[in-house]
Structure formats: structure tokens, C-alpha cells
Scaffold this motif. Structure first.
Motif, PDB file in Angstrom:
ATOM      1  N   LYS A  76      10.913  41.739 -10.575  1.00 15.18           N
ATOM      2  CA  LYS A  76      11.789  41.074 -11.548  1.00 15.18           C
ATOM      3  C   LYS A  76      12.124  39.709 -10.983  1.00 15.18           C
ATOM      4  N   LEU A 110       6.466  30.811 -11.346  1.00 17.61           N
ATOM      5  CA  LEU A 110       7.464  30.837 -12.423  1.00 17.61           C
ATOM      6  C   LEU A 110       8.709  30.067 -12.023  1.00 17.61           C
ATOM      7  N   ARG A 122      11.795  30.194 -17.551  1.00 15.18           N
ATOM      8  CA  ARG A 122      11.511  31.527 -17.052  1.00 15.18           C
ATOM      9  C   ARG A 122      10.886  32.461 -18.089  1.00 15.18           C
ATOM     10  N   ASP A 123      10.508  31.913 -19.239  1.00 16.61           N
ATOM     11  CA  ASP A 123       9.797  32.711 -20.239  1.00 16.61           C
ATOM     12  C   ASP A 123       8.283  32.512 -20.158  1.00 16.61           C
ATOM     13  N   ASP A 153      12.682  37.025 -21.296  1.00 13.96           N
ATOM     14  CA  ASP A 153      12.040  36.256 -20.225  1.00 13.96           C
ATOM     15  C   ASP A 153      11.758  37.181 -19.047  1.00 13.96           C
ATOM     16  N   PHE A 154      11.133  36.633 -18.013  1.00 13.97           N
ATOM     17  CA  PHE A 154      10.657  37.449 -16.902  1.00 13.97           C
ATOM     18  C   PHE A 154      11.758  37.838 -15.912  1.00 13.97           C
ATOM     19  N   THR A 155      13.018  37.433 -16.193  1.00 16.47           N
ATOM     20  CA  THR A 155      14.124  37.827 -15.332  1.00 16.47           C
ATOM     21  C   THR A 155      14.890  39.023 -15.900  1.00 16.47           C
ATOM     22  N   HIS A 159       8.079  43.340 -14.207  1.00 14.19           N
ATOM     23  CA  HIS A 159       6.750  43.076 -14.757  1.00 14.19           C
ATOM     24  C   HIS A 159       5.724  43.213 -13.630  1.00 14.19           C
ATOM     25  N   HIS A 174      -1.312  40.378 -16.761  1.00 11.62           N
ATOM     26  CA  HIS A 174       0.120  40.677 -16.833  1.00 11.62           C
ATOM     27  C   HIS A 174       0.317  42.043 -17.473  1.00 11.62           C
ATOM     28  N   ASN A 175       0.983  42.940 -16.756  1.00 11.38           N
ATOM     29  CA  ASN A 175       1.276  44.293 -17.252  1.00 11.38           C
ATOM     30  C   ASN A 175       0.025  45.034 -17.713  1.00 11.38           C
TER      31      ASN A 175
END
Length: 237
Positions: A76, A110, A122-123, A153-155, A159, A174-175
Motif C-alpha cells: 500500500k 508513484l 497517487r492515482d 488511488d494506490f494509497t 496492490h 498490476h494485480n
């Protein structure tokens, strides 16, 4: 986790700005092969300061290397302006010379800024291969792709960021492998040919000529580096 220098060391606020000699080499804490990276002197006249924020990097250097295979990191991301998180593969040996001749791979990079930040917040994260005959001739812009997520977003949660690396191709995802981010193939042409390294009609010497591999410099062992950086004066790409 980043910490404030004046709260986690004996260095005071005034010493951050002037009159303090920081020498990690002398204390045995330097982890860089370059002494200049581990020593500095704060001077208010020249504007040279001790970094007011300390951050960390975890790496598998000297313990685990990889040449071809798959790497995945589940994490995260941290939020905050001036924060840059990275997951990188770095050459274990500079076989072809100093960066970027020996290459490096950004599995994920990021910014912690809000999504309204013009350069990307951060998206969105980017995956990049760095390679070239010199710092000024880094052809990263030919091998960079980004992935953006909407409505979050990635926070906000964990992920998985991954890379699959063979002699014939490199791709990040990604994922899960279904969601490809960056794909670079080496069957059709070498990176040397893709780079078109010429200067006023003069072709630079090929640092990878002796390898016999289209994917050079990405034909050598690399180690994994995970880092959180805070603040910078250089351009973030």
C-alpha cells in the motif's frame, strides 16, 4: 517510514542549516560505493543543508539476485506531497558501465501527491526501463508506460506490482498478469537499434556490442530495491 532528522538524530535545526559535518563513511554506515553520496557539510552561505527528512531503502543487494523470472511486490503506497515510492531492479554489477549503460528497471514509481498534481498523483504509477549510452542519452521515454485507476488511488489499499522478465521480453503488470502495463519485446530488434544513438550524424560506440543479445543490458543479474524518497531537486521522470 520517513522521519524528521532533528527528531531521530542528535542533529539540531541550526546544524541542519550550518556548521555540521555528516560523514556516514567514517561511522561505517555508508551503503554507497561513492563516498560523495555519504558525506556532506551544512553551510548557510553556500545553501548546502543536511536533509531535514530521512527516508529508507530496502534491497536484496549482496543477498539475492535474479536474471530472468518473475518478481511481485504487494504493498500500500504512502500519501503526501514530495513523496516518491519506487520498486526497482538494479544491476548487481555494472557490466556495461555506469548508469544507464547497465540499465535499471522501474517496476513501479508513484508520487504521493493528490491526483490533481499536474505531473500525475497517487492515482497513477509508471513502469520504465532505463537504458542508454550516457545519462543524457537515457532512452527511458521509449520504454515507459503508466497505469491509472479511477475513483480511488494506490494509497487506499494493497496492490500487487509485478514484472515478468525473459530473454525475449519484459513486461510489468498490476494485480495479475492480465493487466499489463509495460511490454518491451526483443525478438524483432535490439535495444541498440531501438535507441538510434546518434549525435550530429555520428554514431556512439555500442556498449552492448560484445553481448550478442538483443536485450542487453537486461541480460545480467539484477537485485530488488524498494524505496520511499522524500523531497528532491532533480526532475522526476
Amino acid at each position: 517510514m520517513p522521519t524528521l532528522t532533528n527528531l531521530t538524530t542528535s542533529i539540531s535545526n541550526s546544524q541542519i542549516n550550518d556548521g555540521y559535518n555528516l560523514n556516514l563513511t567514517a561511522t561505517g554506515l555508508c551503503t554507497s560505493p561513492r563516498n560523495a553520496s555519504c558525506a556532506t557539510f551544512s553551510n548557510s552561505t553556500t545553501g548546502n543543508i543536511i536533509n531535514p527528512v530521512r527516508s529508507a531503502r530496502l534491497s536484496t543487494k549482496l543477498s539475492k539476485e535474479i536474471k530472468y523470472g518473475r518478481v511481485e511486490v504487494t504493498a500500500k503506497m504512502p500519501a503526501g506531497d514530495w513523496i516518491l515510492s519506487s520498486m526497482r531492479l538494479i544491476p548487481a554489477n555494472n557490466t556495461y558501465g555506469e548508469w544507464p549503460r547497465s540499465g535499471s528497471i522501474d517496476i513501479m514509481q508513484l508520487r504521493g501527491n493528490d491526483k490533481t498534481y499536474p505531473a500525475g498523483g497517487r492515482d497513477i504509477f509508471t513502469s520504465t526501463l532505463h537504458w542508454g549510452v550516457s545519462r543524457l542519452a537515457d532512452r527511458f521515454w521509449k520504454t515507459t508506460r503508466g497505469r491509472q485507476i479511477r475513483h480511488t488511488d494506490f494509497t487506499k489499499g494493497f496492490h500487487t506490482f509485478g514484472i515478468e522478465w525473459t530473454k525475449d521480453y519484459i513486461f510489468t503488470y498490476h494485480n495479475g498478469r492480465t493487466y499489463s502495463v509495460l511490454w518491451v519485446g526483443f525478438l524483432q530488434q535490439s535495444l541498440w537499434n531501438l535507441g538510434q544513438f546518434s549525435n550530429n550524424g555520428t554514431l556512439h560506440p555500442n556498449p552492448w556490442a560484445g553481448s550478442g543479445n538483443n536485450n542487453a543490458p537486461f541480460d545480467q543479474p539484477f537485485y530488488l530495491s524498494l524505496s520511499v524518497q522524500v523531497g528532491a531537486t532533480s526532475k522526476i521522470t
